[in-house]
Design a protein around this motif. Structure first.
Motif, mmCIF file in Angstrom:
data_model
loop_
_atom_site.group_PDB
_atom_site.id
_atom_site.type_symbol
_atom_site.label_atom_id
_atom_site.label_comp_id
_atom_site.label_asym_id
_atom_site.label_seq_id
_atom_site.Cartn_x
_atom_site.Cartn_y
_atom_site.Cartn_z
ATOM 1 N N ILE A 113 -23.297 65.424 6.720
ATOM 2 C CA ILE A 113 -22.823 66.809 6.671
ATOM 3 C C ILE A 113 -23.600 67.613 5.625
ATOM 4 O O ILE A 113 -23.663 67.229 4.454
ATOM 5 C CB ILE A 113 -21.314 66.837 6.362
ATOM 6 N N LEU A 114 -24.227 68.726 6.061
ATOM 7 C CA LEU A 114 -25.024 69.594 5.184
ATOM 8 C C LEU A 114 -26.137 68.828 4.477
ATOM 9 O O LEU A 114 -26.535 69.174 3.360
ATOM 10 C CB LEU A 114 -24.128 70.305 4.155
ATOM 11 N N CYS A 115 -26.654 67.795 5.119
ATOM 12 C CA CYS A 115 -27.694 66.954 4.531
ATOM 13 C C CYS A 115 -29.055 67.257 5.150
ATOM 14 O O CYS A 115 -29.152 67.753 6.280
ATOM 15 C CB CYS A 115 -27.378 65.473 4.747
ATOM 16 N N SER A 116 -30.103 66.899 4.429
ATOM 17 C CA SER A 116 -31.469 67.018 4.933
ATOM 18 C C SER A 116 -32.231 65.724 4.687
ATOM 19 O O SER A 116 -31.943 64.983 3.737
ATOM 20 C CB SER A 116 -32.201 68.180 4.251
ATOM 21 N N ASP B 107 -24.768 84.286 10.457
ATOM 22 C CA ASP B 107 -25.905 84.615 9.600
ATOM 23 C C ASP B 107 -25.760 83.951 8.240
ATOM 24 O O ASP B 107 -24.646 83.741 7.738
ATOM 25 C CB ASP B 107 -26.008 86.130 9.407
ATOM 26 N N LYS B 108 -26.879 83.663 7.616
ATOM 27 C CA LYS B 108 -26.886 83.012 6.307
ATOM 28 C C LYS B 108 -26.109 83.820 5.278
ATOM 29 O O LYS B 108 -25.355 83.266 4.470
ATOM 30 C CB LYS B 108 -28.330 82.819 5.844
ATOM 31 N N GLN C 201 -25.097 78.748 1.304
ATOM 32 C CA GLN C 201 -26.403 79.279 1.707
ATOM 33 C C GLN C 201 -27.541 78.306 1.382
ATOM 34 O O GLN C 201 -28.544 78.256 2.095
ATOM 35 C CB GLN C 201 -26.652 80.624 1.014
ATOM 36 N N LYS C 202 -27.352 77.504 0.353
ATOM 37 C CA LYS C 202 -28.388 76.535 -0.028
ATOM 38 C C LYS C 202 -28.587 75.465 1.042
ATOM 39 O O LYS C 202 -29.628 74.810 1.084
ATOM 40 C CB LYS C 202 -28.013 75.879 -1.362
ATOM 41 N N PHE C 203 -27.575 75.274 1.885
ATOM 42 C CA PHE C 203 -27.633 74.219 2.891
ATOM 43 C C PHE C 203 -27.718 74.784 4.313
ATOM 44 O O PHE C 203 -27.544 74.059 5.278
ATOM 45 C CB PHE C 203 -26.403 73.312 2.755
#
Length: 268
Positions: free
Chosen positions: A148-151, A178-179, A187-189
């Motif tokens: 979740i919300l990982c890269s 939208d971001k 927003q960072k993710f």
């Protein structure tokens, strides 16, 4: 630099359900060959950066509270979970979030771990550069693997056993909102790309699903068709895998009772 070895921690939290077995931070720490069980919350709640949890035997954790795991780390950096075993009984309904790297963790590794009947053996959240390698994850019905919300998450050489396996992950695609509509933390993710490598894994199941996440919401379900070693198997074949003693974990804990605990968990 703190080393914690061959400790037995169990049946805690009788008055306070937020009690954990071991809590730590800092860096260059070691938790090894400990046995932790009958715990209302997380078993190991924090290790620190460049730290190691290995050969620990954990069972019956998160009995009261939800947001935690067998081994949890916030802000890990080059932190390693290796050769641990985390077990529940066949009848378990607790979503284990078993091996868990949380917010701001990066360049961390889960390697050669076992999770049985925990429903969610991997739970990564707001993390980057996590590698999940050569683990054995066994469940009865649905098994969920969260990113979740990982890269930049990598899965290599793992074995997954369940009736249905669900990989929940973002893809880096534009989101439904939208971001600017999200707060500054989310927003960072916004561009999180989730699983970027999936190779040499073995999946024993009836069905594989990919849940495409937009932040915390499932945008859609897709059939997950990895170019990999997928075994669509009958229930009898999977039951054989579920009850076979994984002898590689006999060294876990400090009482040499892994076989006894595994048998009790898988047969009841």
């Amino acid at each position: 630099y703190i080393q914690l070895k061959r400790c037995g921690i169990h049946d805690l939290g009788k008055l306070y359900f937020g009690a954990v077995g071991i809590i730590g931070a800092g860096e260059n720490n070691l938790v090894s060959h400990c046995e932790l069980y009958n715990i209302p919350y997380a078993a190991i709640n924090g290790l620190g950066k460049n730290s190691l949890a290995e050969y620990n035997l954990i069972y019956n954790f998160k009995l009261e509270l939800k947001d935690g795991g067998a081994i949890y780390c916030y802000g890990g950096d080059s932190t390693l979970y290796r050769n641990n075993a985390a077990l529940f009984r066949k009848s378990n309904t607790i979503v284990g979030w078993t091996y868990y790297f949380d917010e701001l963790s990066r360049n961390c590794l889960m390697e050669n771990n076992l999770a049985v009947n925990s429903l969610a053996p991997v739970h990564n959240h707001m993390a980057n550069g996590i590698t999940v390698r050569n683990n054995l994850f066994i469940d009865q019905g649905k098994q969920t693997i969260n990113s979740i919300l990982c890269s930049n998450v990598h899965f290599t050489g793992n074995t997954f056993v369940a009736d249905t396996i669900v990989f929940a992950t973002p893809t880096g695609e534009p989101l439904s909102k939208d971001k600017a509509s999200y707060n500054f933390v989310f927003q960072k993710f916004y561009d999180a790309n989730g699983i970027v490598e999936f190779k040499e894994n073995k999946l024993y199941c009836d069905k594989i699903v990919k849940d495409i996440l937009h932040m915390y919401e499932t945008n859609r379900h897709e059939n997950f068709d990895p170019i990999d070693n997928v075994h669509i198997t009958g229930k009898n074949e999977r039951e054989s895998l579920r009850t076979k003693l994984p002898e590689a974990y006999m060294q876990n804990g400090y009482r040499n009772n892994f076989k006894e605990v595994f048998t009790k968990m898988t047969m009841n």
